[in-house]
Design a protein around this motif. Structure first.
Motif, short mmCIF file in Angstrom:
data_model
loop_
_atom_site.label_atom_id
_atom_site.label_comp_id
_atom_site.label_asym_id
_atom_site.label_seq_id
_atom_site.Cartn_x
_atom_site.Cartn_y
_atom_site.Cartn_z
N GLU A 38 -8.02 -2.19 0.99
CA GLU A 38 -9.32 -2.72 1.41
C GLU A 38 -10.10 -3.24 0.20
OE1 GLU A 38 -11.73 -3.81 4.37
OE2 GLU A 38 -10.12 -2.41 4.87
N ILE A 72 -9.39 -6.86 -1.00
CA ILE A 72 -9.72 -8.05 -0.19
C ILE A 72 -10.68 -8.98 -0.95
CG2 ILE A 72 -10.94 -8.85 1.86
CD1 ILE A 72 -9.59 -6.72 3.46
N TYR A 118 -8.94 -10.90 -3.79
CA TYR A 118 -8.13 -12.05 -3.36
C TYR A 118 -9.02 -13.19 -2.86
CZ TYR A 118 -3.60 -10.05 -4.21
OH TYR A 118 -2.49 -9.57 -4.84
N ARG A 119 -10.10 -12.82 -2.18
CA ARG A 119 -11.03 -13.86 -1.71
C ARG A 119 -11.55 -14.67 -2.90
NH1 ARG A 119 -16.18 -11.04 -0.42
NH2 ARG A 119 -16.29 -11.22 -2.67
N TRP A 147 -8.94 -16.86 -4.67
CA TRP A 147 -8.53 -18.08 -3.97
C TRP A 147 -9.66 -19.09 -3.85
CZ3 TRP A 147 -4.04 -20.28 -2.86
CH2 TRP A 147 -2.89 -19.52 -3.09
N TRP A 156 -5.96 -20.32 4.25
CA TRP A 156 -4.88 -19.56 4.89
C TRP A 156 -3.87 -19.03 3.87
CZ3 TRP A 156 0.28 -21.15 4.90
CH2 TRP A 156 0.55 -22.50 4.61
N SER A 181 -4.62 -17.73 1.00
CA SER A 181 -5.15 -16.46 0.47
C SER A 181 -4.74 -15.29 1.35
CB SER A 181 -6.68 -16.53 0.40
OG SER A 181 -7.27 -16.56 1.69
N TYR A 182 -4.74 -15.53 2.63
CA TYR A 182 -4.38 -14.50 3.61
C TYR A 182 -2.92 -14.09 3.45
CZ TYR A 182 -3.14 -12.94 8.35
OH TYR A 182 -2.64 -12.27 9.41
N TYR A 183 -2.06 -15.10 3.33
CA TYR A 183 -0.63 -14.79 3.23
C TYR A 183 -0.29 -14.13 1.89
CZ TYR A 183 0.39 -17.30 7.52
OH TYR A 183 0.44 -17.70 8.84
N PHE A 187 -2.26 -12.17 0.25
CA PHE A 187 -2.71 -10.78 0.40
C PHE A 187 -1.67 -9.98 1.20
CE2 PHE A 187 -4.95 -7.39 2.59
CZ PHE A 187 -5.70 -6.82 1.57
N MET A 188 -1.19 -10.58 2.28
CA MET A 188 -0.18 -9.90 3.10
C MET A 188 1.08 -9.59 2.29
SD MET A 188 -1.16 -9.36 6.15
CE MET A 188 -2.12 -9.91 7.55
N VAL A 235 -0.22 -5.90 1.23
CA VAL A 235 0.24 -5.17 2.42
C VAL A 235 1.76 -5.00 2.38
CG1 VAL A 235 0.18 -5.11 4.94
CG2 VAL A 235 -1.71 -6.15 3.68
N ILE A 286 4.17 -7.36 3.28
CA ILE A 286 4.91 -8.02 4.36
C ILE A 286 5.92 -8.99 3.74
CG2 ILE A 286 4.71 -9.45 6.44
CD1 ILE A 286 3.34 -6.75 6.70
N CYS A 330 6.50 -12.84 4.24
CA CYS A 330 5.63 -13.84 3.60
C CYS A 330 6.24 -14.42 2.33
CB CYS A 330 4.25 -13.24 3.29
SG CYS A 330 3.35 -12.78 4.77
#
Lengths: 73, 288
Positions: B12, B15, B18-19, B22, B98, B100-102, B104-105, B109, B111, B114
């Motif tokens: 958490e 986040i 990364y925001r 990016w 988008w 940035s989201y990947y 982070f994943m 996370v 994943i 990705c």
């Protein structure tokens, strides 16, 4: 000379949904994608549409490509 | 692997990291790192099951890339062909949202799926827009200048809001695209040019840059009322704009001139003052 843009992009779809529930995905999206989007997309959008508009303003018969052709690396 | 339904406190906390990372990528003005771009292009092609060509080009702007594509195709450089070439471009760092989201994943996370996007993520970090083809790749430098306001809207009153290394520029004020003349030489605008502008946002900016007082004077706007406001120490004149709308032109004791917008129906300078005060009638008993 065939564009591969769509094929290159195809691998993005849903690769993240394997091991996360929707609520967690939404939480991360709100705080990464959306925030970054708000900060960066106005630039992207205005540049994109400015260029599309300018395509109609470019002279059709007076292109000098020499400076561009030398860009091969 | 069990389904993840909650981030750890450590995840958490990353986040906003990364925001911000990016957002910086999306606004970067650094030149293209060509070798890194080639590396990540190969990864992007491989992830899509494609073979990356070994012919690369590097140009300064999206327009230059579009011209190059049209030229390489041997096509007529007309608007339709140039627009097709623009639509073949990948927006890279301008798709920071988008990506940035990947990332982070992938990195936080864990994943693994990705990993397929490492090429696109790496390209966003190392070049501007780019175009993938079966026989070559065209990379671009990022813009070299970017000016925005606090709301991330393109804004520069003394130069281009976006400028590329070949000089290609986007001119904008308050997020509204305008032309170079409106930004750099507003005093050379004419009332005819202003009145002919069909976009109301652009026209409003043109008048603001040209000067409302001058515009009202040169457009022969109708003066409805005027007065010396002895309490405020100002001279006031109420005008009806030829484009519609009312303006109260106020000359301060300092010599500064303001042109304040009003609702239609205001008939006197006194009514204008009441309207500008939010409709409250008040008695001025002195001024500081």
């Amino acid at each position: 000379m065939k564009s591969l843009r769509n094929k290159i992009f195809a691998c993005r779809y849903d690769v993240h949904r394997v091991n996360l529930d929707d609520e967690t995905i939404h939480h991360i999206e709100l705080n990464t994608t959306h925030k970054v989007w708000d900060a960066c997309d106005p630039t992207h959008e205005e540049v994109f549409f400015n260029i599309l508009d300018d395509c109609w303003k470019e002279p059709l018969d007076n292109h000098n490509y020499q400076d561009i052709i030398t860009a091969s690396v | 692997m069990s389904k993840i339904d909650k981030l750890t406190p450590e995840q958490e906390a990353l986040i906003p990291v990364y925001r911000d990372k990016w957002i910086a990528i999306g606004k970067s003005c650094e030149p293209c790192d060509l070798e890194q771009s080639k590396h990540f292009a190969r990864l992007a092609y491989a992830a899509a099951g494609l073979e990356c060509p070994e012919k690369f080009y590097l140009v300064d702007s999206p327009m230059a890339a579009a011209k190059l594509e049209v030229n390489l195709r041997g096509e007529n450089p007309n608007a339709t062909n140039l627009q097709t070439a623009i639509n073949n471009q990948v927006f890279g760092y301008h798709e920071a949202g988008w990506l940035s989201y990947y990332e982070f994943m992938l990195e936080v996370v864990g994943i693994k799926e990705c990993e397929k996007l490492e090429g696109l993520i790496g390209l966003a970090k190392n070049c501007g827009w780019w175009s993938p083809y079966d026989d070559c790749v065209i990379f671009q430098h990022r813009h070299s200048e970017l000016h925005t306001d606090d709301n991330f809207r393109l804004h520069n009153e003394s130069g281009p809001a976006v400028r590329y290394r070949d000089g290609y520029s986007v001119w904008a004020i308050d997020g509204i695209r305008v032309n170079e003349k409106i930004v750099m030489r507003p005093e050379t605008l004419t009332v005819q040019e202003i009145n002919a502008e069909s976009n109301q946002d652009v026209r409003s900016i043109m008048i603001n840059r040209f000067g409302w007082a001058r515009y009202l004077q040169e457009s022969k706007a109708e003066c409805i009322d005027y007065r010396d406001n002895e309490v405020e120490g100002t001279k006031e004149a109420l005008y009806k704009s030829p484009l519609g709308g009312m303006r109260l032109v106020v000359t301060c004791p300092t010599g500064r001139i303001f042109a304040l917008g009003l609702e239609d129906g205001v008939k006197t300078c006194a009514e204008a003052q009441v309207w500008l005060g939010g409709g409250r009638k008040f008695n001025v008993i002195g001024r500081t």
